[in-house]
Design a protein around this motif. Structure first.
Motif, PDB file in Angstrom:
ATOM      1  N   GLU A   1      15.272  -3.003  -0.063  1.00  0.00           N
ATOM      2  CA  GLU A   1      15.366  -1.487  -0.452  1.00  0.00           C
ATOM      3  C   GLU A   1      16.553  -0.518   0.619  1.00  0.00           C
ATOM      4  OE1 GLU A   1      14.922   1.008  -2.248  1.00  0.00           O
ATOM      5  OE2 GLU A   1      13.458   0.129  -3.726  1.00  0.00           O
ATOM      6  N   LYS A   2      16.936   0.529   0.051  1.00  0.00           N
ATOM      7  CA  LYS A   2      17.629   1.296   1.071  1.00  0.00           C
ATOM      8  C   LYS A   2      16.789   2.200   1.709  1.00  0.00           C
ATOM      9  CE  LYS A   2      16.416   4.896  -1.004  1.00  0.00           C
ATOM     10  NZ  LYS A   2      16.086   6.304  -0.625  1.00  0.00           N
TER      11      LYS A   2
ATOM     12  N   TYR B   1      12.791  -4.795   7.780  1.00  0.00           N
ATOM     13  CA  TYR B   1      13.702  -5.718   6.966  1.00  0.00           C
ATOM     14  C   TYR B   1      14.333  -6.986   7.521  1.00  0.00           C
ATOM     15  CZ  TYR B   1      14.390  -1.698   3.846  1.00  0.00           C
ATOM     16  OH  TYR B   1      14.150  -0.539   3.259  1.00  0.00           O
TER      17      TYR B   1
ATOM     18  N   TYR C   1       8.520   8.363   7.518  1.00  0.00           N
ATOM     19  CA  TYR C   1       9.526   7.594   6.967  1.00  0.00           C
ATOM     20  C   TYR C   1      10.767   8.762   7.078  1.00  0.00           C
ATOM     21  CZ  TYR C   1      13.471   6.743   3.764  1.00  0.00           C
ATOM     22  OH  TYR C   1      14.480   6.399   3.039  1.00  0.00           O
TER      23      TYR C   1
ATOM     24  N   ARG D   1       3.992   4.035  -6.792  1.00  0.00           N
ATOM     25  CA  ARG D   1       4.677   5.293  -7.878  1.00  0.00           C
ATOM     26  C   ARG D   1       5.569   4.439  -8.875  1.00  0.00           C
ATOM     27  NH1 ARG D   1       8.091   9.215  -6.882  1.00  0.00           N
ATOM     28  NH2 ARG D   1       8.646   8.768  -4.661  1.00  0.00           N
TER      29      ARG D   1
ATOM     30  N   SER E   1       0.874  -1.200   0.063  1.00  0.00           N
ATOM     31  CA  SER E   1       0.102  -0.088   0.143  1.00  0.00           C
ATOM     32  C   SER E   1       0.588   1.302   0.335  1.00  0.00           C
ATOM     33  CB  SER E   1      -0.988   0.133   1.394  1.00  0.00           C
ATOM     34  OG  SER E   1      -0.036   0.001   2.416  1.00  0.00           O
ATOM     35  N   GLY E   2       2.086   1.101  -0.130  1.00  0.00           N
ATOM     36  CA  GLY E   2       3.291   2.235   0.183  1.00  0.00           C
ATOM     37  C   GLY E   2       3.453   3.081  -1.098  1.00  0.00           C
ATOM     38  N   ASP E   3       4.061   4.005  -0.948  1.00  0.00           N
ATOM     39  CA  ASP E   3       4.290   4.906  -1.985  1.00  0.00           C
ATOM     40  C   ASP E   3       5.069   4.358  -3.280  1.00  0.00           C
ATOM     41  OD1 ASP E   3       4.699   8.088  -2.872  1.00  0.00           O
ATOM     42  OD2 ASP E   3       6.807   7.229  -2.870  1.00  0.00           O
ATOM     43  N   LEU E   4       6.385   3.588  -2.726  1.00  0.00           N
ATOM     44  CA  LEU E   4       7.085   3.196  -3.719  1.00  0.00           C
ATOM     45  C   LEU E   4       6.487   2.087  -4.697  1.00  0.00           C
ATOM     46  CD1 LEU E   4      10.292   2.978  -4.785  1.00  0.00           C
ATOM     47  CD2 LEU E   4      10.392   0.987  -3.377  1.00  0.00           C
TER      48      LEU E   4
ATOM     49  N   ASP F   1       0.466  -8.615   8.415  1.00  0.00           N
ATOM     50  CA  ASP F   1       1.662  -8.014   9.143  1.00  0.00           C
ATOM     51  C   ASP F   1       2.740  -8.604   9.235  1.00  0.00           C
ATOM     52  OD1 ASP F   1       3.025  -6.345  11.190  1.00  0.00           O
ATOM     53  OD2 ASP F   1       1.009  -6.191  12.469  1.00  0.00           O
ATOM     54  N   ILE F   2       3.919  -7.779   9.016  1.00  0.00           N
ATOM     55  CA  ILE F   2       5.487  -8.408   9.071  1.00  0.00           C
ATOM     56  C   ILE F   2       5.805  -8.822  10.311  1.00  0.00           C
ATOM     57  CG2 ILE F   2       8.009  -7.731   8.686  1.00  0.00           C
ATOM     58  CD1 ILE F   2       7.005  -6.281   6.349  1.00  0.00           C
TER      59      ILE F   2
ATOM     60  N   THR G   1       9.449  -1.703   2.280  1.00  0.00           N
ATOM     61  CA  THR G   1       8.734  -1.356   3.413  1.00  0.00           C
ATOM     62  C   THR G   1       9.655  -0.467   4.307  1.00  0.00           C
ATOM     63  OG1 THR G   1       7.241  -1.941   5.254  1.00  0.00           O
ATOM     64  CG2 THR G   1       8.986  -3.377   4.685  1.00  0.00           C
TER      65      THR G   1
ATOM     66  N   ARG H   1      -0.409  -4.324   5.928  1.00  0.00           N
ATOM     67  CA  ARG H   1      -1.289  -4.617   6.838  1.00  0.00           C
ATOM     68  C   ARG H   1      -2.940  -4.087   6.283  1.00  0.00           C
ATOM     69  NH1 ARG H   1       1.289  -1.185  11.308  1.00  0.00           N
ATOM     70  NH2 ARG H   1       1.504   0.027   9.247  1.00  0.00           N
ATOM     71  N   SER H   2      -3.001  -3.099   5.663  1.00  0.00           N
ATOM     72  CA  SER H   2      -4.339  -2.622   5.014  1.00  0.00           C
ATOM     73  C   SER H   2      -4.953  -3.561   4.366  1.00  0.00           C
ATOM     74  CB  SER H   2      -4.062  -1.336   3.968  1.00  0.00           C
ATOM     75  OG  SER H   2      -3.325  -0.585   4.488  1.00  0.00           O
TER      76      SER H   2
HETATM   77  N1  LIG Z   1       9.056   5.881  -2.003  1.00  0.00           N
HETATM   78  C1  LIG Z   1      10.287   6.209  -2.911  1.00  0.00           C
HETATM   79  O1  LIG Z   1      10.260   6.896  -3.813  1.00  0.00           O
HETATM   80  C2  LIG Z   1      11.393   5.389  -2.675  1.00  0.00           C
HETATM   81  C3  LIG Z   1      12.209   5.300  -3.376  1.00  0.00           C
HETATM   82  C4  LIG Z   1      13.582   4.468  -3.112  1.00  0.00           C
HETATM   83  C5  LIG Z   1      13.416   3.863  -2.030  1.00  0.00           C
HETATM   84  N2  LIG Z   1      12.453   3.750  -1.186  1.00  0.00           N
HETATM   85  C6  LIG Z   1      12.441   2.700  -0.220  1.00  0.00           C
HETATM   86  O2  LIG Z   1      11.450   2.076  -0.137  1.00  0.00           O
HETATM   87  C7  LIG Z   1      11.121   1.503   1.226  1.00  0.00           C
HETATM   88  C8  LIG Z   1       9.663   1.945   1.257  1.00  0.00           C
HETATM   89  O3  LIG Z   1       9.073   3.435   0.888  1.00  0.00           O
HETATM   90  P1  LIG Z   1       7.876   3.943   0.626  1.00  0.00           P
HETATM   91  O4  LIG Z   1       8.120   5.420   0.508  1.00  0.00           O
HETATM   92  O5  LIG Z   1       7.041   2.990  -0.166  1.00  0.00           O
HETATM   93  O6  LIG Z   1       7.214   3.788   2.215  1.00  0.00           O
HETATM   94  P2  LIG Z   1       5.652   3.915   2.648  1.00  0.00           P
HETATM   95  O7  LIG Z   1       5.038   4.881   1.583  1.00  0.00           O
HETATM   96  O8  LIG Z   1       5.693   4.638   4.071  1.00  0.00           O
HETATM   97  O9  LIG Z   1       5.265   2.401   2.654  1.00  0.00           O
HETATM   98  C9  LIG Z   1       5.476   1.703   3.860  1.00  0.00           C
HETATM   99  C10 LIG Z   1       4.733   0.373   3.338  1.00  0.00           C
HETATM  100  O10 LIG Z   1       4.905  -0.461   4.287  1.00  0.00           O
HETATM  101  C11 LIG Z   1       3.829  -1.202   4.982  1.00  0.00           C
HETATM  102  N3  LIG Z   1       3.921  -1.650   6.240  1.00  0.00           N
HETATM  103  C12 LIG Z   1       4.225  -0.818   7.262  1.00  0.00           C
HETATM  104  N4  LIG Z   1       4.403  -1.517   8.563  1.00  0.00           N
HETATM  105  C13 LIG Z   1       4.035  -2.806   8.223  1.00  0.00           C
HETATM  106  C14 LIG Z   1       3.957  -3.935   8.917  1.00  0.00           C
HETATM  107  N5  LIG Z   1       4.278  -4.105  10.377  1.00  0.00           N
HETATM  108  N6  LIG Z   1       3.601  -5.031   8.159  1.00  0.00           N
HETATM  109  C15 LIG Z   1       3.256  -5.165   6.766  1.00  0.00           C
HETATM  110  N7  LIG Z   1       3.525  -3.935   6.066  1.00  0.00           N
HETATM  111  C16 LIG Z   1       3.643  -2.782   6.764  1.00  0.00           C
HETATM  112  C17 LIG Z   1       2.753  -0.046   4.688  1.00  0.00           C
HETATM  113  O11 LIG Z   1       1.326  -0.434   4.599  1.00  0.00           O
HETATM  114  P3  LIG Z   1       0.254  -0.949   5.847  1.00  0.00           P
HETATM  115  O12 LIG Z   1       0.547   0.366   6.561  1.00  0.00           O
HETATM  116  O13 LIG Z   1      -0.982  -0.885   4.983  1.00  0.00           O
HETATM  117  O14 LIG Z   1       0.692  -1.797   6.606  1.00  0.00           O
HETATM  118  C18 LIG Z   1       3.405   0.612   3.466  1.00  0.00           C
HETATM  119  O15 LIG Z   1       2.743  -0.318   2.265  1.00  0.00           O
HETATM  120  C19 LIG Z   1      11.758   2.351   2.194  1.00  0.00           C
HETATM  121  O16 LIG Z   1      12.797   1.795   2.545  1.00  0.00           O
HETATM  122  C20 LIG Z   1      12.386   3.461   1.186  1.00  0.00           C
HETATM  123  O17 LIG Z   1      13.560   3.959   1.788  1.00  0.00           O
HETATM  124  C21 LIG Z   1      11.398   4.460  -1.425  1.00  0.00           C
END
Ligand SMILES: NC(=O)c1ccc[n+]([C@@H]2O[C@H](COP(=O)([O-])OP(=O)(O)OC[C@H]3O[C@@H](n4cnc5c(N)ncnc54)[C@H](OP(=O)(O)O)[C@@H]3O)[C@@H](O)[C@H]2O)c1
Length: 263
Positions: free
Chosen positions: A146-147, A121, A225, A17, A11-14, A85-86, A116, A43-44
């Motif tokens: 991911e980093k 991790y 984050y 997007r 459900s996250g941004d990466l 849930d992880i 995530t 978790r959603s």
């Molecule tokens: N966004 C970017 O452009 C980008 C670019 C490069 C790297 N990254 C890396 O990619 C990773 C993710 O980034 P993001 O921006 O996508 O973060 P984000 O939008 O905050 O997404 C986090 C995800 O993790 C899930 N989550 C959180 N706690 C959880 C749990 N206990 N069990 C299962 N799922 C869980 C959340 O969903 P629920 O709340 O529904 O569980 C959500 O889907 C990070 O490490 C970031 O450094 C991101």
């Protein structure tokens, strides 16, 4: 052999997007294996259908090329969602059941993409191991991390050790998507395959290196984050230092992962 990509952080941004638009584009170009499937976990509580609908909207929004509704419907048939849930082993056991059901073949290669929060991790990897999902008797099992990979040398080493309790080095892919960008890859060609620049590329002729990050993406939903990781860890110690490495390192003996790492 068929393939499954499991994305934690569905459900996250990466995921919305970058990952799903990239997979959809591979599909459009005929580069996604015929019977490949994508399973999202977070978790959603979405149904498969609800997640597909949300991804259709975000993909149309973020795709750099034309979005075609008919081909999306085809692509979406390969997309599944598993609420979990992880931190909870049962979520991995039920994920294993869903995977066996939709794969319907014994010989399947799987990629687990940890998109995530970095704090999760190690736990995700331990749970994959405990639930038997890292077992590669019936097809390869790989993990993409991911980093940021740790917050300093010690935490990075600890994370590495914890991953190695479950996955071998050749099953682990530590991703930095900046290094895959064409403009970055082109620096290799400019530097090493170009007889005009190669002899001049040293400290006698290069005064300084400037790296410009021309990103315009806002914080969006990623406040939590950034509170944890901060912009320095998000950009500098990985993307930017790795970009600096490419113009600064001595030429590697080859461009495979191990040879570049060893330089
Ligand atoms: N966004 C970017 O452009 C980008 C670019 C490069 C790297 N990254 C890396 O990619 C990773 C993710 O980034 P993001 O921006 O996508 O973060 P984000 O939008 O905050 O997404 C986090 C995800 O993790 C899930 N989550 C959180 N706690 C959880 C749990 N206990 N069990 C299962 N799922 C869980 C959340 O969903 P629920 O709340 O529904 O569980 C959500 O889907 C990070 O490490 C970031 O450094 C991101």
């Amino acid at each position: 052999m068929s393939d499954t990509i499991v994305i934690f952080g569905a459900s996250g941004d990466l995921t919305s997007r970058k990952l799903i638009p990239a997979l959809y584009q591979l599909f459009l170009k005929g580069r996604l294996p015929e019977d490949a499937r994508i399973v999202g976990v977070s978790r959603s509580t979405f149904s498969h259908e609800k997640w597909r609908e949300m991804l259709a909207v975000s993909t149309e929004n973020y795709l750099s090329t034309h979005f075609d509704a008919a081909s999306w419907t085809d692509f979406a048939k390969r997309v599944f969602y598993h609420p979990g849930d992880i931190k909870d082993l049962d979520s991995f056991i039920s994920l294993g059941e869903l995977l066996s059901e939709i794969e319907a073949k014994p010989n399947v290669s799987r990629i687990y993409y940890l998109s995530t929060m970095p704090q999760l991790y190690s736990e995700a990897i331990q749970r994959l191991g405990e639930a038997g999902l890292a077992d590669d008797k019936n097809g390869s099992r790989r993990v993409i991390i991911e980093k940021p990979f740790g917050t300093d040398t010690k935490t990075a080493q600890r994370l590495n050790e914890s991953i190695h309790q479950v996955f071998r080095e050749d099953q682990i892919y530590r991703i930095d998507h900046y290094l895959g960008k064409e403009t970055v890859q082109n620096i290799f060609a400019l530097r090493f395959a170009n007889s005009i620049f190669e002899p001049l590329w040293n400290r006698r002729y290069v005064d300084h290196v400037q790296i410009t990050v021309a990103e315009e993406v806002l914080v969006g939903r990623r406040g939590g984050y950034y509170d944890e990781s901060g912009i320095l860890r998000d950009m500098f110690q990985n993307h930017l230092l790795q970009l600096l490495m490419i113009p600064a390192m001595v030429p590697p003996a080859g461009y495979g992962a191990i040879l570049v790492r060893d330089v």
